[in-house]
Structures are given as C-alpha cells and as structure tokens.
Design a protein around this motif. Structure first.
Motif, PDB file in Angstrom:
ATOM      1  N   GLY A 154      34.168  27.872  42.434  1.00  0.00           N
ATOM      2  CA  GLY A 154      34.591  28.564  43.644  1.00  0.00           C
ATOM      3  C   GLY A 154      35.067  27.621  44.730  1.00  0.00           C
ATOM      4  O   GLY A 154      35.809  28.012  45.632  1.00  0.00           O
ATOM      5  N   GLU A 155      34.630  26.356  44.665  1.00  0.00           N
ATOM      6  CA  GLU A 155      35.060  25.344  45.625  1.00  0.00           C
ATOM      7  C   GLU A 155      36.123  24.425  45.039  1.00  0.00           C
ATOM      8  O   GLU A 155      36.637  23.564  45.755  1.00  0.00           O
ATOM      9  CB  GLU A 155      33.850  24.511  46.060  1.00  0.00           C
ATOM     10  CG  GLU A 155      32.733  25.327  46.681  1.00  0.00           C
ATOM     11  CD  GLU A 155      31.503  24.498  46.937  1.00  0.00           C
ATOM     12  OE1 GLU A 155      31.548  23.592  47.783  1.00  0.00           O
ATOM     13  OE2 GLU A 155      30.466  24.743  46.270  1.00  0.00           O
ATOM     14  N   ASN A 156      36.430  24.601  43.773  1.00  0.00           N
ATOM     15  CA  ASN A 156      37.366  23.710  43.085  1.00  0.00           C
ATOM     16  C   ASN A 156      38.604  24.468  42.592  1.00  0.00           C
ATOM     17  O   ASN A 156      39.612  24.535  43.276  1.00  0.00           O
ATOM     18  CB  ASN A 156      36.642  23.015  41.919  1.00  0.00           C
ATOM     19  CG  ASN A 156      35.524  22.113  42.394  1.00  0.00           C
ATOM     20  OD1 ASN A 156      35.566  21.587  43.501  1.00  0.00           O
ATOM     21  ND2 ASN A 156      34.520  21.921  41.575  1.00  0.00           N
ATOM     22  N   GLU A 157      38.500  25.056  41.401  1.00  0.00           N
ATOM     23  CA  GLU A 157      39.645  25.766  40.829  1.00  0.00           C
ATOM     24  C   GLU A 157      40.097  26.932  41.710  1.00  0.00           C
ATOM     25  O   GLU A 157      41.301  27.211  41.813  1.00  0.00           O
ATOM     26  CB  GLU A 157      39.298  26.274  39.422  1.00  0.00           C
ATOM     27  CG  GLU A 157      39.266  25.193  38.360  1.00  0.00           C
ATOM     28  CD  GLU A 157      37.923  24.474  38.250  1.00  0.00           C
ATOM     29  OE1 GLU A 157      37.775  23.654  37.331  1.00  0.00           O
ATOM     30  OE2 GLU A 157      37.040  24.742  39.093  1.00  0.00           O
ATOM     31  N   ASP A 216      29.514  43.247  40.291  1.00  0.00           N
ATOM     32  CA  ASP A 216      30.136  44.358  39.576  1.00  0.00           C
ATOM     33  C   ASP A 216      31.605  44.532  39.929  1.00  0.00           C
ATOM     34  O   ASP A 216      32.111  45.657  40.054  1.00  0.00           O
ATOM     35  CB  ASP A 216      29.380  45.668  39.867  1.00  0.00           C
ATOM     36  CG  ASP A 216      27.952  45.628  39.353  1.00  0.00           C
ATOM     37  OD1 ASP A 216      27.727  45.000  38.302  1.00  0.00           O
ATOM     38  OD2 ASP A 216      27.066  46.222  39.997  1.00  0.00           O
ATOM     39  N   GLY A 217      32.273  43.395  40.102  1.00  0.00           N
ATOM     40  CA  GLY A 217      33.707  43.444  40.342  1.00  0.00           C
ATOM     41  C   GLY A 217      34.108  43.577  41.788  1.00  0.00           C
ATOM     42  O   GLY A 217      35.305  43.598  42.107  1.00  0.00           O
ATOM     43  N   GLU A 218      33.134  43.610  42.698  1.00  0.00           N
ATOM     44  CA  GLU A 218      33.474  43.721  44.122  1.00  0.00           C
ATOM     45  C   GLU A 218      34.161  42.450  44.617  1.00  0.00           C
ATOM     46  O   GLU A 218      35.005  42.503  45.505  1.00  0.00           O
ATOM     47  CB  GLU A 218      32.220  43.992  44.950  1.00  0.00           C
ATOM     48  CG  GLU A 218      31.610  45.373  44.725  1.00  0.00           C
ATOM     49  CD  GLU A 218      30.419  45.614  45.627  1.00  0.00           C
ATOM     50  OE1 GLU A 218      30.249  44.815  46.591  1.00  0.00           O
ATOM     51  OE2 GLU A 218      29.672  46.572  45.398  1.00  0.00           O
ATOM     52  N   VAL A 219      33.786  41.331  44.045  1.00  0.00           N
ATOM     53  CA  VAL A 219      34.391  40.044  44.407  1.00  0.00           C
ATOM     54  C   VAL A 219      35.005  39.432  43.150  1.00  0.00           C
ATOM     55  O   VAL A 219      34.318  39.252  42.143  1.00  0.00           O
ATOM     56  CB  VAL A 219      33.352  39.081  45.001  1.00  0.00           C
ATOM     57  CG1 VAL A 219      34.004  37.736  45.305  1.00  0.00           C
ATOM     58  CG2 VAL A 219      32.728  39.671  46.259  1.00  0.00           C
ATOM     59  N   VAL A 220      36.284  39.132  43.218  1.00  0.00           N
ATOM     60  CA  VAL A 220      36.981  38.508  42.094  1.00  0.00           C
ATOM     61  C   VAL A 220      37.465  37.131  42.519  1.00  0.00           C
ATOM     62  O   VAL A 220      38.122  36.982  43.553  1.00  0.00           O
ATOM     63  CB  VAL A 220      38.170  39.365  41.630  1.00  0.00           C
ATOM     64  CG1 VAL A 220      38.914  38.660  40.494  1.00  0.00           C
ATOM     65  CG2 VAL A 220      37.699  40.744  41.188  1.00  0.00           C
ATOM     66  N   GLU A 221      37.122  36.158  41.718  1.00  0.00           N
ATOM     67  CA  GLU A 221      37.484  34.773  42.017  1.00  0.00           C
ATOM     68  C   GLU A 221      38.476  34.285  40.968  1.00  0.00           C
ATOM     69  O   GLU A 221      38.137  34.163  39.793  1.00  0.00           O
ATOM     70  CB  GLU A 221      36.214  33.917  41.988  1.00  0.00           C
ATOM     71  CG  GLU A 221      36.331  32.567  42.637  1.00  0.00           C
ATOM     72  CD  GLU A 221      34.974  31.885  42.675  1.00  0.00           C
ATOM     73  OE1 GLU A 221      34.301  31.976  43.720  1.00  0.00           O
ATOM     74  OE2 GLU A 221      34.589  31.283  41.653  1.00  0.00           O
ATOM     75  N   GLU A 222      39.703  34.038  41.381  1.00  0.00           N
ATOM     76  CA  GLU A 222      40.746  33.578  40.467  1.00  0.00           C
ATOM     77  C   GLU A 222      40.708  32.061  40.355  1.00  0.00           C
ATOM     78  O   GLU A 222      40.614  31.358  41.358  1.00  0.00           O
ATOM     79  CB  GLU A 222      42.118  34.032  40.957  1.00  0.00           C
ATOM     80  CG  GLU A 222      42.312  35.533  41.015  1.00  0.00           C
ATOM     81  CD  GLU A 222      42.478  36.153  39.636  1.00  0.00           C
ATOM     82  OE1 GLU A 222      42.687  35.393  38.664  1.00  0.00           O
ATOM     83  OE2 GLU A 222      42.392  37.389  39.530  1.00  0.00           O
TER      84      GLU A 222
END
Length: 469
Positions: free
Chosen positions: A389-392, A427-433
């Motif tokens: 979350g802090e890198n890619e 449950d999908g509320e937050v999506v991290e690409e």
C-alpha cells in the motif's frame, strides 16, 4: 560499485544470562530502538539506557536486555519502566522474567550508574558478547566510511545523479543517501537536503562536514510544504557568520521569485534586533515595544531556528520552499511504516488503518516532488517497508494521476520484481490497485525472506515528460 564494502555478521548465538544464585547479575535495560541498533552492531549509547542495577561502576560486566512496548490502558503501548529504575538483578525482581527472554548480550560499562543518567551523550556500554555478532564501526575512519544498508546504496545509484545537476533529497535525514549522491556527482553540482526536524538537519550537516563534501546544503523544511508560494520569500536564519553579524546575502536559484522575476529575501541585521532605541523611537516594529528579553529571544530564534523543546541547539537554515520545476532530479525516501527494518522488535501500533494513512501521507509528498522536478528530469521514490500500500499502490497512483510520468529502468538492478494485481479490503469497500503486467520488472522490491537476505525495501524510478500544467 567498487567503493562498497560488505560487512558480514553471524548469529543468533546462545549466550548465558549470567545469573548465579550467590551473586545476582548486574543489568542494564535499554529501549527498543537502542536494542535494534545493538543487534545491528552498535554500542549502547546513553540516551538508550532506561534502567540498571544499583552500584554499577565503570568497568563492570553487565547483562543487556531490552524493554519492549506492551499493551496498556486505553489501547496504548508503553514499556512500563521509568527511566532511572533500579533493577534487583534476581528472579524475585518483577521485571526479571520479562527481560531474560529479551536478552541481547553482555558488555562492559563505560560510566557509573550516576553517569548513565546524568550524561546526555556518549557510549554507556561497550558490547563484548552479542546475540548477533556484528563489528561496531563507531569512531572508525570517520569521514571516510558511512554504514548503510545495501538497498539504500542502490537507491542513490538508481537516481543516477550527474555532475553539475541540481538535486533535491526531500526527506534526507540522517544523510546517508544525500552524501552518496554527492559522492556519485564527485562533489560537483548542487544537492539540497531537507528535513522537517531541527535536530535531524543538524545530523545531516554534521555528516556532511565529516565526509568533507561541499556541494550539499541542508535546510529545515516540511516535505508537504516544499513548493514556494510566489508571494512569499525564503527566510534563512544566519548559519555562517559570528554572533556579531546576522545579515546574510543569498544567491541560490531555489529562492522564490516574485512575479516580476526579482528575488525576494529577508535580510536581518544585528542592529535591527538589539537597538532598543530603534524599537522604541523609530517605530520599526509597527509601534510595538520590544523588551530586552524579547530582543534576546528573537536573536536566539534567528540564530538557532524555531527548534522544539528537545532541540540540541545549533544553527539551522529554514526554507519556505522551492520554485516549481527547479530541480533536475528529486529523491523522495518517504517516511513509512518501516516494516522492512531488520531487526524489528515491535510493530504493535500498526493497523490496517494506520498503514493506509501512511499511503495517503506519501501521496501528498509525491505530489510535491512532481511539481519540483523539471520536464526531462527524474524522480526516485523509495521506502523501507514491505507494505504494498506504500509501494506498488503509490506507483499506480503516480502513473494514473500524472500521465507525463513513466517508469524507468534502474541500474544496478539487484532487488526482485514488484507485486502485480490488486487488494480488496473490508469486503471490497477499499480497493488497492498495484502494478500492471510488464511494470513489475521496472521497480525493485527487496524482501527480507529472499535469498539476497537484505532489509525490506522498495525503489521506483520515474522519468518526467513534458508536463501538462
């Protein structure tokens, strides 16, 4: 990298705690951060000592253990030991069993108990027998060598600084990467190092002096406020004169300019601050009377910077920021969760929410870096964490937000590939690409569990195209 010397260690080693029924062992308890440094080869320094046995004298053999934070009231973590606590050194001691499981070695005291808690600096315990055996480089070839982790060295090379360029290291403390950049430039060009901490800027300046480098200038500056506003001038308290003269002339291209292109600067003379007659009779302070105490306070503030309650003193120049597109290359070694540090004895305060906050903070700093670098320039982003979350995720944000940025190859390439895909939380509320296929080989991810056996680290290099501003 023929100038890099690899230092190998060994461990873990089994070391007896040293307790005998007829002679309780003398003990020293250190803070977690101090213990982490000791496990990397450092000695025990005075600020890291929390508690010790009574009647410790210079030259005593002591057992060194670490106090690690424990959960307490209101979900807060603390060590539960007040600095200066007297340890009994026997199994009846309420702290004994807790410490014996966190034993890091033995050493010889360089100060008595009184000295340990009265001195403000210096070596407290010289380690002689360690759980992890690494050589101490304290006071060894000062100015000629600097101890760094391998990924940190790679970061400076990834930036690829060239002679004559203007480089910004946005979060520079303690200065290892800054000095590495200057060395790669053969001390020809301009390297600006910034940090928001007064004391850390002093540390950078001390290291620069020890390394005898002349192209580095260190400023106190919050990375979130690195862009100078056009209607503000940069204020630098004097750092190069004596106490009798406080006026200073600046000729740096980083000083903000007014709309007509003229440099704006604040010049302060000693007489303006110390003449009570001027303050009272000439109205230079807008009619406000300045007492002698106020004048002395202003002089100290201008000489030492605003500082903080625990400032160690010394002169630090402040900056109000730099003009957009004024740097050839920018290094953002961002503050992070530090989950890649080795050894790491504690990370209980981190949660999913706190990790997400790190990411948001880093994006704001990256936004500043993008504005500061010129078209055709380079940005290198690095962290000492393994959290994607802090890198890619930061790389994904950068490429999606700034279409003129593109990932650039790095040399040398020693780390592994980045992570491709996405992560869904709550449950999908937050999506991290994260990264997309083909991008993973353009970043370097150092994993502590890999065969390379380094700390956890991440490096991404961006080429800056023509900005659409």
């Amino acid at each position: 990298m023929d100038y890099v010397l690899f230092v190998k260690g060994s461990g873990p080693h089994t070391i007896e705690y040293g307790h005998a029924a007829d002679q309780p062992v003398k003990e020293v308890v250190v803070s977690r951060k101090c213990a982490e440094a000791v496990l990397r080869g450092a000695q025990v320094f005075v600020p890291g000592v929390l508690a010790c046995s009574a009647h410790i004298e210079i030259g005593d053999t002591v057992a060194v253990s670490v106090a690690v934070e424990q959960p307490g009231s209101e979900n807060k973590w603390s060590v539960g030991i007040t600095r200066g606590t007297v340890l009994q050194g026997s199994p009846t001691d309420p702290y004994y069993h807790e410490r014996s499981g966190l034993y890091i070695g033995q050493g010889i005291t360089k100060l008595s108990r009184t000295g340990l808690f009265r001195a403000s600096e210096g070596v407290a315990v010289e380690m002689t027998n360690r759980v992890f055996d690494l050589p101490s480089l304290h006071s060894l070839l000062e100015g000629d060598i600097f101890l760094q982790n391998l990924p940190s060295i790679i970061t400076a090379h990834a930036l690829d600084p060239q002679q004559g360029e203007r480089i910004l290291d946005m979060c520079a403390a303690p200065g290892g990467k800054t000095t590495a950049i200057a060395i790669l430039m053969r001390d020809k060009g301009e390297v600006i190092a910034t940090d928001r901490s007064h004391n850390k800027v002093l540390d950078i300046k001390k290291l620069v002096t020890e390394m005898d480098l002349h192209c580095i200038t260190a400023f106190k500056l919050d990375a979130l406020k690195a862009i100078c506003k056009s209607n503000e001038s940069i204020e630098f308290p004097p750092g190069h004169g004596n106490e009798e003269t406080f006026s200073q002339t600046f000729d740096h291209s980083d000083i903000c300019k007014s709309p007509d292109g003229n440099v704006e600067a604040t010049t302060i003379s000693h007489s303006d601050l110390t003449s009570e007659e001027t303050a009272e009779n000439k109205g230079d302070n807008g009619g406000k009377y300045l007492s002698k105490a106020d004048i002395r306070k202003n002089i100290r503030r201008l000489r030492n910077g605003g500082g903080r309650n625990h400032s160690i003193g010394g002169r630090v120049e402040k900056s109000k920021g730099f003009s957009p597109s004024s740097f050839d290359r920018v290094l953002l070694d961002a503050p992070c969760s530090a989950l890649g540090l080795r050894p790491r004895l504690f990370s209980g305060e981190e949660s999913i929410e706190s990790l997400r906050k790190h990411g948001k903070y880093q994006r704001k700093m990256f936004d500043q870096a993008v504005q500061l670098v010129r078209p055709g320039g380079v940005i290198v982003y690095s962290t000492c964490t393994i959290n994607p979350g802090e890198n890619e995720a930061l790389v994904r944000y950068a490429l999606d937000t700034y279409k003129f940025l593109s990932l650039a190859p790095q040399n040398p390439r020693i780390g592994g590939p980045g992570l491709v895909g996405r992560c869904e939380l709550f449950d999908g509320e937050v999506v991290e690409e994260w990264l997309r296929p083909g991008e993973e080989e353009l970043v370097q991810r150092f994993d502590p569990s890999s065969l390379l056996d380094t700390m956890g680290f991440f490096i991404a290099k961006f080429s800056v195209g023509q900005k659409d501003l």
